[in-house]
Motif scaffolding. Structure first.
Motif, PDB file in Angstrom:
ATOM      1  N   ASP A   5     100.390 -88.155 -37.739  1.00 46.09           N
ATOM      2  CA  ASP A   5     101.548 -87.561 -38.403  1.00 46.09           C
ATOM      3  C   ASP A   5     101.177 -86.923 -39.755  1.00 46.09           C
ATOM      4  N   LEU A   6     101.278 -85.600 -39.850  1.00 46.92           N
ATOM      5  CA  LEU A   6     100.885 -84.879 -41.056  1.00 46.92           C
ATOM      6  C   LEU A   6     101.901 -85.005 -42.182  1.00 46.92           C
ATOM      7  N   SER A   7     103.157 -85.283 -41.854  1.00 46.22           N
ATOM      8  CA  SER A   7     104.194 -85.332 -42.887  1.00 46.22           C
ATOM      9  C   SER A   7     103.984 -86.485 -43.856  1.00 46.22           C
ATOM     10  N   GLU A   8     103.338 -87.552 -43.413  1.00 43.68           N
ATOM     11  CA  GLU A   8     103.112 -88.703 -44.296  1.00 43.68           C
ATOM     12  C   GLU A   8     101.621 -88.963 -44.501  1.00 43.68           C
ATOM     13  N   ASN A   9     100.814 -87.942 -44.299  1.00 44.51           N
ATOM     14  CA  ASN A   9      99.368 -88.090 -44.379  1.00 44.51           C
ATOM     15  C   ASN A   9      98.886 -87.601 -45.754  1.00 44.51           C
ATOM     16  N   ALA A  10      98.658 -88.536 -46.661  1.00 42.69           N
ATOM     17  CA  ALA A  10      98.254 -88.195 -48.027  1.00 42.69           C
ATOM     18  C   ALA A  10      96.887 -87.507 -48.055  1.00 42.69           C
ATOM     19  N   GLU A  11      95.969 -87.929 -47.194  1.00 38.27           N
ATOM     20  CA  GLU A  11      94.642 -87.311 -47.156  1.00 38.27           C
ATOM     21  C   GLU A  11      94.754 -85.831 -46.788  1.00 38.27           C
ATOM     22  N   TYR A  12      95.608 -85.544 -45.815  1.00 38.98           N
ATOM     23  CA  TYR A  12      95.798 -84.158 -45.367  1.00 38.98           C
ATOM     24  C   TYR A  12      96.373 -83.308 -46.505  1.00 38.98           C
ATOM     25  N   HIS A  13      97.414 -83.813 -47.157  1.00 42.51           N
ATOM     26  CA  HIS A  13      98.056 -83.049 -48.238  1.00 42.51           C
ATOM     27  C   HIS A  13      97.102 -82.852 -49.418  1.00 42.51           C
ATOM     28  N   SER A  14      96.312 -83.870 -49.719  1.00 43.13           N
ATOM     29  CA  SER A  14      95.329 -83.757 -50.792  1.00 43.13           C
ATOM     30  C   SER A  14      94.269 -82.710 -50.445  1.00 43.13           C
ATOM     31  N   ALA A  15      93.791 -82.747 -49.203  1.00 39.96           N
ATOM     32  CA  ALA A  15      92.780 -81.781 -48.769  1.00 39.96           C
ATOM     33  C   ALA A  15      93.333 -80.361 -48.781  1.00 39.96           C
ATOM     34  N   LYS A  16      94.572 -80.181 -48.343  1.00 40.24           N
ATOM     35  CA  LYS A  16      95.188 -78.845 -48.346  1.00 40.24           C
ATOM     36  C   LYS A  16      95.345 -78.327 -49.783  1.00 40.24           C
ATOM     37  N   GLU A  17      95.698 -79.225 -50.692  1.00 36.20           N
ATOM     38  CA  GLU A  17      95.850 -78.833 -52.093  1.00 36.20           C
ATOM     39  C   GLU A  17      94.498 -78.396 -52.667  1.00 36.20           C
ATOM     40  N   LYS A  18      93.455 -79.165 -52.350  1.00 38.59           N
ATOM     41  CA  LYS A  18      92.114 -78.815 -52.824  1.00 38.59           C
ATOM     42  C   LYS A  18      91.669 -77.487 -52.208  1.00 38.59           C
ATOM     43  N   GLN A  19      91.997 -77.266 -50.933  1.00 40.44           N
ATOM     44  CA  GLN A  19      91.649 -76.013 -50.277  1.00 40.44           C
ATOM     45  C   GLN A  19      92.316 -74.839 -50.991  1.00 40.44           C
ATOM     46  N   SER A  20      93.558 -75.006 -51.355  1.00 42.01           N
ATOM     47  CA  SER A  20      94.293 -73.961 -52.059  1.00 42.01           C
ATOM     48  C   SER A  20      93.615 -73.638 -53.394  1.00 42.01           C
ATOM     49  N   PHE A  21      93.199 -74.677 -54.108  1.00 40.52           N
ATOM     50  CA  PHE A  21      92.518 -74.478 -55.384  1.00 40.52           C
ATOM     51  C   PHE A  21      91.202 -73.720 -55.177  1.00 40.52           C
ATOM     52  N   ILE A  22      90.411 -74.152 -54.193  1.00 39.32           N
ATOM     53  CA  ILE A  22      89.118 -73.526 -53.928  1.00 39.32           C
ATOM     54  C   ILE A  22      89.289 -72.056 -53.549  1.00 39.32           C
ATOM     55  N   GLU A  23      90.239 -71.770 -52.667  1.00 34.44           N
ATOM     56  CA  GLU A  23      90.460 -70.384 -52.250  1.00 34.44           C
ATOM     57  C   GLU A  23      90.920 -69.520 -53.424  1.00 34.44           C
ATOM     58  N   GLY A  24      91.756 -70.088 -54.293  1.00 33.18           N
ATOM     59  CA  GLY A  24      92.201 -69.358 -55.482  1.00 33.18           C
ATOM     60  C   GLY A  24      91.049 -69.059 -56.420  1.00 33.18           C
ATOM     61  N   ARG A  25      90.174 -70.043 -56.593  1.00 32.54           N
ATOM     62  CA  ARG A  25      89.010 -69.856 -57.468  1.00 32.54           C
ATOM     63  C   ARG A  25      88.055 -68.813 -56.883  1.00 32.54           C
ATOM     64  N   ILE A  26      87.865 -68.835 -55.579  1.00 35.17           N
ATOM     65  CA  ILE A  26      87.008 -67.838 -54.928  1.00 35.17           C
ATOM     66  C   ILE A  26      87.567 -66.438 -55.166  1.00 35.17           C
ATOM     67  N   LYS A  27      88.871 -66.266 -54.984  1.00 32.79           N
ATOM     68  CA  LYS A  27      89.499 -64.953 -55.212  1.00 32.79           C
ATOM     69  C   LYS A  27      89.330 -64.508 -56.671  1.00 32.79           C
ATOM     70  N   GLU A  28      89.520 -65.452 -57.600  1.00 31.91           N
ATOM     71  CA  GLU A  28      89.372 -65.130 -59.018  1.00 31.91           C
ATOM     72  C   GLU A  28      87.945 -64.674 -59.322  1.00 31.91           C
ATOM     73  N   LEU A  29      86.950 -65.419 -58.840  1.00 31.62           N
ATOM     74  CA  LEU A  29      85.560 -65.078 -59.118  1.00 31.62           C
ATOM     75  C   LEU A  29      85.151 -63.767 -58.453  1.00 31.62           C
ATOM     76  N   GLU A  30      85.640 -63.520 -57.243  1.00 28.41           N
ATOM     77  CA  GLU A  30      85.354 -62.245 -56.586  1.00 28.41           C
ATOM     78  C   GLU A  30      85.943 -61.086 -57.390  1.00 28.41           C
ATOM     79  N   GLY A  31      87.134 -61.288 -57.938  1.00 27.83           N
ATOM     80  CA  GLY A  31      87.755 -60.266 -58.773  1.00 27.83           C
ATOM     81  C   GLY A  31      86.957 -59.992 -60.035  1.00 27.83           C
ATOM     82  N   VAL A  32      86.479 -61.062 -60.670  1.00 30.81           N
ATOM     83  CA  VAL A  32      85.674 -60.904 -61.880  1.00 30.81           C
ATOM     84  C   VAL A  32      84.395 -60.135 -61.559  1.00 30.81           C
ATOM     85  N   MET A  33      83.739 -60.525 -60.471  1.00 25.61           N
ATOM     86  CA  MET A  33      82.475 -59.866 -60.127  1.00 25.61           C
ATOM     87  C   MET A  33      82.681 -58.399 -59.759  1.00 25.61           C
TER      88      MET A  33
END
Length: 156
Positions: free
Chosen positions: A41-69
């Motif tokens: 059950d993903l609705s109550e899965n803290a590991e899943y939500h934490s991983a998705k949040e970290k993924q969002s951060f990583i993807e945002g940082r990748i976009k930022e760095l690609e823009g800078v470069m």
């Protein structure tokens, strides 16, 4: 869009972080999301939500760095001379406390005041631009006005 000034070292540091995020962090977080999905059950899965949040951060940082470069303008300070500008290493003395400081003026993505790398857009850097050895500059800081004398300007 305006170009983003970077030293060669600053460009290489951003490039290394981008490669690390794409080759190590991104695959690791994809594995973590996959493992978390297997727990049910993903609705109550803290590991899943934490991983998705970290993924969002990583993807945002990748976009930022690609823009800078993509907007980076690599400037070699060794090829510069004259009055203070991007890349200059400036030795200053605080005229009130006689405390000496050395800063290199760099872009915002490589600024690190603890390492003496001063953001080009900071009040101190802006007041130094165009000045030369022997000049005095007054800088308005949150702690009050400061006056510095420029002891030495070099491009290394």
């Amino acid at each position: 869009m305006d170009k983003i000034p970077l030293t060669r070292a600053g460009y290489e540091k951003i490039d290394a972080e981008l490669k690390h995020l794409k080759s190590e962090e991104r695959p690791a977080i994809i594995r973590a999301i996959s493992e978390a999905r297997e727990h049910g059950d993903l609705s109550e899965n803290a590991e899943y939500h934490s991983a998705k949040e970290k993924q969002s951060f990583i993807e945002g940082r990748i976009k930022e760095l690609e823009g800078v470069m993509s907007l980076a303008e690599v400037i070699d300070p060794k090829k510069l001379s004259g009055p203070i500008k991007f890349g200059a290493t400036v030795e200053l003395v605080d005229e009130d406390t006689d405390e000496e400081k050395t800063y290199q003026i760099v872009g915002e993505y490589e600024a690190d005041i603890e390492r003496g790398r001063l953001n080009l857009k900071s009040p101190l850097a802006r007041s130094l631009i165009g000045k030369e050895e022997g000049d005095s500059v007054e800088v308005r800081t949150p702690g009050g006005d400061r006056t510095y004398e420029i002891l030495k300007v070099s491009y290394v």
